[in-house]
Write a protein that holds these residues in place. Structure first.
Motif, PDB file in Angstrom:
ATOM      1  N   TRP A   1       5.816  60.232 -10.966  1.00 30.44           N
ATOM      2  CA  TRP A   1       5.416  60.287  -9.550  1.00 30.44           C
ATOM      3  C   TRP A   1       4.916  61.661  -9.137  1.00 30.44           C
ATOM      4  O   TRP A   1       4.254  61.807  -8.109  1.00 30.44           O
ATOM      5  CB  TRP A   1       6.579  59.862  -8.645  1.00 30.44           C
TER       6      TRP A   1
ATOM      7  N   ARG B   1       1.306  62.091  -8.122  1.00 27.23           N
ATOM      8  CA  ARG B   1       0.846  61.529  -6.845  1.00 27.23           C
ATOM      9  C   ARG B   1       0.958  62.537  -5.702  1.00 27.23           C
ATOM     10  O   ARG B   1       0.352  62.361  -4.642  1.00 27.23           O
ATOM     11  CB  ARG B   1       1.669  60.282  -6.466  1.00 27.23           C
TER      12      ARG B   1
ATOM     13  N   SER C   1       6.645  54.209  -4.462  1.00 25.72           N
ATOM     14  CA  SER C   1       5.333  53.561  -4.529  1.00 25.72           C
ATOM     15  C   SER C   1       5.518  52.073  -4.754  1.00 25.72           C
ATOM     16  O   SER C   1       6.546  51.628  -5.262  1.00 25.72           O
ATOM     17  CB  SER C   1       4.467  54.154  -5.636  1.00 25.72           C
TER      18      SER C   1
END
Lengths: 561, 561
Positions: A151, A154, A214
Motif C-alpha cells: 500500500w 499508493r 483499498s
C-alpha cells in the motif's frame, strides 16, 4: 408545478461548521447557518472543569459536543427558519476535516463523555492537525518499508502524522487504558453520521485516503500492526470494521433522536460521510477525468479523476471510488498557499501598505495585489520555492523550507508578494506535470475554496504559469454544496433526488461565467522562470543541495542545546 | 607647560563635509563643523540657472563650489569659533570620496565655472557613485584582458565604473569639446589641496586605488589607452601628470587666498590628499600588518597592511605606500551592509515593531536587535547570501543578488534581521579567509564608521563568526581624525607635529576600552553555518548554479520588452 425539494449539506471545518439548505433542482443555496464550535481547537489545556490538564506541543483536540450542537443549533435553525416544510427536505449529507478521529464505546458514546476517561486527553477527538503522533508516523513508514507493504506506493511512499493509524497507535502507547476502553476508533465524519442514523458506517473516502484501506486489498494485515507494537495487531478487527461503505450510498435514515435535534423528519435519508476537499469535486462540476480540481485556501488540495491507477510518485493518495464512484481519485497537495500569503502579510509588509489599505478601506492583500499586478512577469528578478510549510507533493518532505532569491536594495514588498504567488503557481504546475508524466491528462482546471473568490491576479498568474484555462466554481461553499448533492443521491430519484452524483452535478453544480485564459504574452517568461523553479526545486528538494536539511538540523540542535 | 597645537582634518563626504579641530598631543577632538553641500548630489538636472539640462540615468555630479564653501564657511567657523590662536593650528589635511574627479583648465579653474562649458554635464564633478561610465569600464576590462595588462591582477581582475579612467573616457566619447578644453583631469581630493596651496599634486592613494597607478610601473602605457579609443592615448601626459606624491608628505602651504577663506595663517602646512576609507586606518590605531580595519557604514571597506604584495584574487586593490608608507595596503569591500539592514527596516518589517519602537522611544533597529539578541545562533533556521548590492570582494560581481533560505510559517522579522547581520559577518569572514589563504595573517580587527557605534549585537556576531576579537576606534569620525593626523605629519616635528604617521597614531589615535571577544559557545554552530554559507556562496557566486544570473537576464529582458 410541483413543490421544491431541498437537501442539507453540513461542512464540519476546523473552527466552525456550516450548514446549507440547497434546492435540489438547481443547486441554489436557499439559506446558510454557521456554527462556531464552543471549544474550537483545544490545543493548550482541556475545557473546564478540567483546565488543569495541560496538553503537550503539537496537540490539537476537539469536543464531540460541538459537532452535536451543530445539529441541535445550526441545522435546527436552518430547518425552522427557512420557511420550508421539513417534508420538502429529502436528505442530509456531511463532510469533515480528516483524519479527525475519536475513541468511543460500542454504542458510540465518546470516551471523553465518561467520567472515567474525561481527564485523559487521549479520550477526546484528535483533530486533523494534531501532529503529536509524528514518532508513530515515523515508525509506520519505517516498518512499512521493512516489511515491503504494497500500500505504500499508493501514498507516494510515505504517510503523514495526521493520518488514522499514527493517531490510533499514539493512544495505545500513551494511554493503554483509553485504548482498551475504546470499543471503536472512528472517524468523526462517520461518528456524526452514526449519531444521526444510529447506524455505524465507515466511509471509503477517509478509509482510503487516511486509513490505508483499498477496495482490492482492504486494510493492512494484523502482522503489520503487530510488528509496529505488541497488542496493536488486531486494531482493525477489534476497534474498527472491515465493512467500508462507498460514498454516494445512503448510510441510513434520521433517527427519532436526531429528528428531535434537527427538526428534520425521522426517516430522512443520510448520505455516507465524506471529506471536505473530496466532496467539493462534483460541486465544482467535475465528475470525470481530464479536469483538475484545485481546492484553494490556506493550502491547496488537488483532486483529479482517472480511469485507472498508474503509480505516480509523490502524490498523497489514490483511492478507487474515493471521490466519484467508478473512477480512481488522485489527491495531491501544496502545504502553504493562502497561509504563505498570510504569513507575508503578517510578517513582511511595512506600515506604508497597511496605511494605504486603511486609507482605501480595502484589505492589505488588495493593496499588494494591485501593486503586484502592475509588474511584468520576471520584472522583479525574484524567484521563490514555496516550501514555508514543507512540500506535500511531489517531494513529500515536511523538513523542506522556503527559499527566496534575487533580492536587491530596490526590492519592494509587492514584488515579493507576487513572487510568492508565482511560486505557488509553479508548485501547482509541478503537480500537473507529474500527473501528465504518469499518463493522466489535465486539460483544464476548476478552482474552488476561499482564494479564487478574492484574488483575480492570483487566478490569472495560475493560468499563465500552467498554460491552462482556469474556471471557478460558482458556489463559494463547495464542500457544503457537495454534501447536499450527495444527500440528494442518498435520497434517490424516487424521493425527488438523483440516481447518481453525475446527475446531481449536472443540475446542482455550476461554474462562474469568467474563465482565466492564459495570456500568451506572459507564457515565454513564465516558461523560463518555471524552468529555473524546477531546477532549484530538484536541487534543494531531491538531495542535490543539502542546505535546507542542514539548516533544519542546526536549528533543532540549537533549540535542544 | 607649552601652548597646545592643533591640526584640522576635513572629510569630504557625499552629502556634506565635516571639519574637525584636533589636539595634536592626544587626538582630542576640540570642535567640529559640518557643512552640508548646497547642491548636494546632482543626479536629475544641473543647478539653476541651468535646470533645463537633464541628466541621464546613473549620473551623479557635484559642484566644486560646495567644496570651496566648506573652507569658506565650515573651516572658517571652526577657526574663528574655537578660541584658538590660528598660530596654534599647524596643519590641515583633507580626505575625499573617490574616485570623484573633474576637468579643469591649467590654472585649476573647473570647466563648469566657465560659461563656455557650464551647461555641459561633463564639465562638472563626477561623483564616486556616477555609474554612467559602465560601457567604458566594460571596454577597459575587455581591452586590458586582450592586451594582457599586468596591472589587472592588482585589482582582482576587474575594475569598476566608479574609477578614474572610465569617467575620463566617458568625457572623451560623449563630450569631446570638454575633453579638449580640459588641461587637467584631476581628483577632487587633489583639486581642493591645489586650491589651498596653489600647488598641483596627485596623491598616490587615489592614483593607486582608482587610476591604475603603481610606484613600480606608473600608469598604463599610451598604447593601452589608444587601443581603447583613438585620441585617448596621451590622457596621462596631456591631462594628468606622471608625478605622484605619497601620502604622509606635505603638498604645500596655505596660500594668501586660502588664508583669507579659512582664517588660517598663510604658510600653514597642507597634507597630500587622501581617501576617506584609507585615511581612517591610522585613526583606528592601525599602522602595521596583522590587524584588519573594517570601515563599517552603508557598506564595509576592509583595509589591511602587508610587508609584500601576494596576488589575492578578488580584492579591490593593493597599493604600495597607499595607506601607510612602507607597507602595501590591500583594500576589499562588501557592497551592502548598513544599506542591507536599512533596506530590511524600510521594506520588510511589519507595523508591530514600528509601534514598539515608538512606544519605547528607540529606533526600529534597536527593537529588532533586542529581539534578535534573544535568539541562539542557528535557532531561526535561516541563512542568507548578503548580495543585495552584488558582491564587491572576493567574487567582484555586481550582477549577483540576495538569497534567503529556511523560512517557515513561524519565521518572524527579528529572525530575518539577525540572519542578514550574520550573512554580512560571513561575508567578512570570506574576505579574512581569502587574505589568510594568500599569506596575509589577520590576527584581530578594528572597526570604525557608523555601524559599530550603534549595534553591539552586530559587533558580537562579527566576533563570534570570524573567531577574532573586534575592537572599535574611539573616534566616531575617524576619516577627519585621520586627515588631522596626516596634517600633523605634514607640519613635521619641528612645528609641533610628528615625523611619521606611526608616531601620530601612537599619540592621537585610540580604541574604546570595550573588546568584542568571540563567545566560544557560539563558535561551533557558526562554523557549521559558515560552511553552508561558503558552499552556497561558491555555488551561486562562482557559476555552479546559474539562478541569479538567469533571474537578472530575465529581469533585464522583461524591462526591455
Amino acid at each position: 408545478m410541483s413543490e421544491s425539494r431541498y437537501t442539507i449539506g453540513v461542512d464540519f471545518g476546523t473552527e466552525s461548521a456550516r450548514a446549507v439548505l440547497v434546492d435540489v433542482a438547481d443547486g441554489r443555496e436557499h439559506s446558510v447557518e454557521v456554527h462556531p464550535y464552543r471549544n474550537g481547537v483545544i490545543d493548550a489545556c482541556l475545557p473546564e472543569p478540567d483546565g488543569d490538564v495541560v496538553l503537550g506541543p503539537d496537540w490539537a483536540l476537539q469536543d464531540p459536543n460541538d459537532y452535536l450542537d451543530t445539529f441541535r443549533i445550526a441545522v435546527r435553525r436552518l430547518v425552522d427558519g427557512a420557511g420550508v416544510d421539513p417534508r420538502q427536505v429529502i436528505g442530509i449529507g456531511i463532510d469533515f476535516t480528516a483524519c479527525t478521529m475519536l475513541p468511543t464505546t460500542a454504542d458510540g458514546t465518546p470516551l471523553c463523555f465518561l467520567d472515567a476517561h474525561r481527564r485523559d486527553p487521549h479520550a477526546w477527538v484528535k483533530l486533523w492537525k494534531h501532529h503529536a503522533a509524528q514518532p508513530e508516523a515515523d515508525d509506520i513508514n519505517r516498518v512499512a518499508r521493512e516489511l515491503d507493504q504494497p500500500w505504500l506506493d499508493r501514498y507516494g511512499g510515505r504517510i503523514s502524522s495526521e493520518w488514522f493509524f499514527p493517531k490510533a497507535l499514539q493512544i495505545l502507547r500513551e494511554a493503554p487504558d483509553v485504548y482498551r476502553a475504546a470499543d471503536r476508533l472512528v472517524e468523526a465524519a462517520d461518528w456524526v453520521v452514526w449519531q444521526l442514523t444510529d447506524v455505524e458506517t465507515r466511509n471509503n473516502c477517509t478509509a482510503g485516503y487516511k486509513a490505508l484501506w483499498s477496495a482490492d486489498d482492504g486494510f493492512p494485515e494484523p502482522q503489520f500492526f503487530e510488528a509496529l507494537e505488541p497488542g496493536f495487531g488486531e486494531v482493525v478487527d477489534d476497534k474498527m470494521s472491515r465493512a467500508v461503505v462507498a460514498i454516494g450510498q445512503a448510510a441510513g435514515r434520521i433517527s427519532e433522536r436526531a429528528a428531535a435535534w434537527t427538526g428534520l423528519l425521522a426517516g430522512t435519508a443520510v448520505a455516507v460521510a465524506n471529506v471536505d476537499a473530496h466532496v467539493s469535486v462534483p460541486a465544482a462540476t467535475v465528475t470525470r477525468p481530464g479536469t483538475l480540481v484545485a481546492i484553494m485556501g490556506t493550502s491547496i488540495c488537488h483532486v483529479v479523476l482517472a480511469d485507472d491507477a498508474p503509480a505516480i510518485s509523490g502524490m498523497c493518495g489514490v483511492v478507487e471510488d474515493g471521490v466519484i464512484p467508478g473512477f480512481y481519485g488522485y489527491e495531491a497537495g501544496q502545504a502553504a498557499v493562502g497561509d504563505l500569503f498570510g504569513w507575508f502579510v503578517e510578517h513582511g509588509v511595512p506600515p506604508v501598505y497597511h496605511e494605504a489599505a486603511r486609507a482605501r478601506g480595502v484589505s492589505l492583500h488588495e493593496v499588494l495585489a494591485d501593486a503586484a499586478a502592475a509588474l511584468r512577469p520576471g520584472e522583479s528578478g525574484l524567484l521563490a520555492l514555496d516550501w514555508w510549510n514543507g512540500n506535500r507533493s511531489v517531494l513529500v518532505d515536511a523538513d523542506l523550507s522556503g527559499v527566496l532569491l534575487g533580492m536587491t536594495l530596490a526590492t519592494e514588498a509587492p514584488e515579493i508578494y507576487r513572487a510568492l504567488i508565482e511560486a505557488t503557481a509553479f508548485g501547482t504546475r509541478v503537480i500537473i506535470d507529474a500527473f501528465e508524466a504518469g499518463g493522466i491528462a489535465i486539460d483544464g482546471v476548476v478552482a474552488c475554496g476561499g482564494l479564487p473568490d478574492r484574488n483575480p491576479l492570483l487566478m490569472q498568474i495560475y493560468a499563465d504559469v500552467t498554460g491552462r484555462s482556469w474556471r471557478v466554481a460558482a458556489s463559494s461553499q463547495t464542500p457544503a454544496l457537495g454534501s447536499a448533492m450527495f444527500a440528494a443521491v442518498a435520497a434517490g430519484r424516487e424521493a425527488g433526488g438523483y440516481a447518481t452524483i453525475e446527475a446531481a452535478a449536472d443540475s446542482m453544480a455550476h461554474l462562474r461565467d469568467e474563465t482565466f485564459v492564459p495570456n500568451e504574452a506572459n507564457r515565454p517568461v513564465y516558461d523560463e522562470l518555471y524552468a529555473e523553479y524546477v531546477r532549484l526545486h530538484d536541487l534543494f528538494g531531491r538531495g542535490g543541495d543539502p542546505a535546507l536539511k542542514t539548516l533544519k538540523r542546526i536549528r533543532l540542535g540549537s533549540v535542544g542545546a
